[in-house]
Scaffold this active site. Structure first.
Site, mmCIF file in Angstrom:
data_model
loop_
_atom_site.group_PDB
_atom_site.id
_atom_site.type_symbol
_atom_site.label_atom_id
_atom_site.label_comp_id
_atom_site.label_asym_id
_atom_site.label_seq_id
_atom_site.Cartn_x
_atom_site.Cartn_y
_atom_site.Cartn_z
ATOM 1 N N ASP A 1 36.132 37.056 41.751
ATOM 2 C CA ASP A 1 35.956 37.948 42.903
ATOM 3 C C ASP A 1 35.511 39.352 42.503
ATOM 4 O OD1 ASP A 1 36.991 35.788 44.302
ATOM 5 O OD2 ASP A 1 39.021 36.587 44.285
ATOM 6 N N GLU B 1 33.333 34.762 54.658
ATOM 7 C CA GLU B 1 34.362 35.618 54.050
ATOM 8 C C GLU B 1 33.733 36.553 53.030
ATOM 9 O OE1 GLU B 1 36.910 32.528 52.694
ATOM 10 O OE2 GLU B 1 35.589 31.906 51.094
#
Length: 579
Positions: free
Chosen positions: A75, A251
């Site tokens: 991430d 997302e």
């Protein structure tokens, strides 16, 4: 590594984390007990990567290896202030939280610390290994000369939060809790001084059309109060690129501005094999946002599953303008081993981005990813020299005698300072009366497995006094999936033992009686094939337990969102029974 809402629901972690939030306490039982006098000393740690892909693809002039951060660094988010670039990653229940890296050229990186390095910032003592810190976003705001790191902490009852600083190398504020639901928040600072926040959320109650239906919300953000402005929220993407196709798990949003227009980039398709990155454009930060006709702009989902040197799951990206105005993108991906299992976790990759047209496109991001990419013009790749992080088949050694250990060494659920003491001989570990199977902090000093094929070894000075005492190496995916390889006692005799734990069920794979003396332990892997061995003279290693499978160290078998860790472990509650 971004945790999708889909994955959260599949594993039950999201619901469990809410329970964890009500159960946390300020100190764990392990931290309350009196120190154990008999403490092992670890020294002369060595690690060597041996992946074939790097042997077969040496770097050419003008290239750098990608992933730029190997092992569990998922991430990624990136920001820039002048010629200083800063990058952060998810850390889940690892302590300290949110590793932060600095570069002046996007190729040569140094870790400068962790964003969440104090107990007041991180409440993961009882959190699952894949709970804790999800999808951090880092942004620099030139209008108040402040860096912001915003994230979701699924632990400690915290939820969405932001911390800030004017110098990322000098520490960050305590968390400021933010009052909105959902995950994956990211900030955007417009050139008129206004601020906005975007995040993933569920559709309005009663309007969910299918499993995996999510929305992207935007809020106005009050910089003076550090809060979203009540009532300013608006859905700017419903479902994804084309809701008639039932897109799943939109997302990881990031908002950018270029040539007067606003670009919203999101992950779509979940964090597995259908993962991708998509882009939208609008004349206003509040939308409407129109998807690009050429979406996705990054994915690896269309290629044969059995392709050589496979990189998969590419997505959850962030963009930055690099040297000379050239854009680059960081994103997560995985490199499965020879059994197509993911042991090293989600890693941080980087590619140049072509933004010469209306929309950005990752260069070579829609073909099978290669191990190297082109560097920014005029950049020198130091690759592990001059204090910069290495890439490829790197090695490192650490005698573990430094007053301040390298940032690569971490704890899980608890700070390493709670159980280690630095000495001239090496690191002394105070054993907690819990085993590696506990869901509380354990006395284990971890580093990441960063290659599919590797060797790691450490010297150990230890004389256990009872069957309850053990010290050695662990290979760890989570508390219920791990290997323990260490020295303990049975009656009057010392033993070296290897235990495999799968889904909470433990099996002793081998044990041998030892005499007192120096001991060196080694774990080696060739893809899925792991082996554990010991040497009494430091050189001539003896295998214990034969060749074993690394299956339990993969997310495919163990679940969750982290990569395998290698740990220096001690316990005063050993439960391994010597046959």
């Amino acid at each position: 590594m971004k945790i999708s809402a889909k994955a959260l629901k599949m594993t039950g972690i999201f619901r469990c984390s809410i329970l964890f939030a009500t159960l946390l306490c300020s100190r764990t039982d392990a931290q309350k007990v009196s120190p154990v006098k008999n403490q092992p000393v670890f020294t002369q740690f060595s690690y060597q990567g041996k992946d074939r892909i790097y042997q077969e693809h040496p770097l050419k002039p003008g290239e750098f290896y990608t992933p730029i951060l190997q092992g569990c660094y998922p991430d990624p988010s990136i920001t820039r202030k002048g010629n200083d670039y800063y990058l952060v990653n998810s850390s889940f229940s690892m302590v300290p939280g949110v590793p932060i890296f600095h570069s002046n050229d996007l190729v040569n990186w140094k870790q400068i610390g962790h964003v969440l390095d104090r107990p007041s910032q991180l409440k993961v003592e009882n959190a699952g290994i894949s709970a804790g810190i999800y999808a951090p976003d880092i942004k620099y705001n030139p209008y108040n000369n402040t860096f912001y790191m915003i994230t979701t902490q699924i632990a400690g009852g915290i939820g969405n939060m932001v911390v800030k600083t004017q110098d990322p190398a000098k520490g960050w504020s305590d968390p400021i809790k933010l009052k909105f639901d959902g995950i994956d928040p990211a900030l955007f600072f417009d050139d008129n001084g206004k601020a906005y926040l975007v995040h993933n959320d569920a559709p309005p109650k009663g309007q969910e059309l299918y499993n995996g239906h999510r929305v992207i919300k935007l809020w106005e953000y009050d910089l003076a109060k550090d809060e979203v402005i009540p009532g300013s929220d608006k859905i700017i993407v419903n479902g994804g690129v084309d809701i008639t196709q039932k897109p799943i798990w939109i997302e990881g949003p990031h908002l950018y501005k270029k040539n007067g227009r606003y670009y919203l980039m999101c992950a779509e398709g979940g964090t597995g094999g259908w993962h991708s990155e998509v882009i939208f454009v609008s004349d206003s930060p509040k939308g409407p946002f129109i998807p690009a006709n050429n979406n996705p702009i990054l994915t690896q989902r269309y290629f044969p599953k059995d392709r050589a040197n496979k990189v998969d799951w590419a997505g959850h990206a962030d963009l930055v303008e690099g040297p000379g105005g050239k854009y680059y993108g960081v994103f997560l991906g995985v490199r499965p081993n020879d059994k197509n299992r993911v042991n090293t976790g989600r890693e941080t990759f980087m590619l140049p981005v072509d933004w010469s047209g209306e929309f950005p496109v990752f260069e070579n991001g829609l073909v099978p990813l290669k191990p190297a990419a082109k560097m920014p013009a005029g950049t020198t790749n130091f690759n592990g020299q001059n204090g910069f992080l290495p890439n490829g088949n790197f090695s490192f050694t650490d005698d573990l005698t430094a007053a301040k250990l390298d940032f690569r060494w971490i704890g899980v659920r608890g700070a390493r300072e709670n159980f280690i003491t630095g000495t001239k001989e090496g690191v002394r570990i105070t054993p907690f009366p819990v085993t590696i199977k506990a869901t509380t902090p354990t006395s284990t000093l971890f580093c990441r497995q960063q290659h599919a094929s590797f060797e790691a070894a450490v010297s150990l000075k230890y004389l256990p006094q009872s069957e309850k005492e053990l010290a050695g190496i662990v290979c760890y995916q989570k508390e219920s999936f791990n290997y323990v390889f260490g020295i303990t006692r049975k009656g009057n005799d010392l033993y070296i033992v290897l235990e495999r734990t799968q889904n909470g069920k433990s099996t002793v794979l081998g044990s041998e009686k030892l005499g007192a003396g120096a001991l060196r332990l080694k774990v080696a892997a060739e893809g899925d094939a792991y082996s554990f061995s010991y040497a009494l003279d430091g050189q001539n290693f003896i295998n214990l337990g034969g060749t074993v499978s690394g299956d339990i160290l993969s997310t495919d078998i163990a679940g969750g969102f982290t990569g395998a860790l290698i740990g220096l472990y001690a316990t005063a509650a050993n439960d391994i029974l010597i046959p």
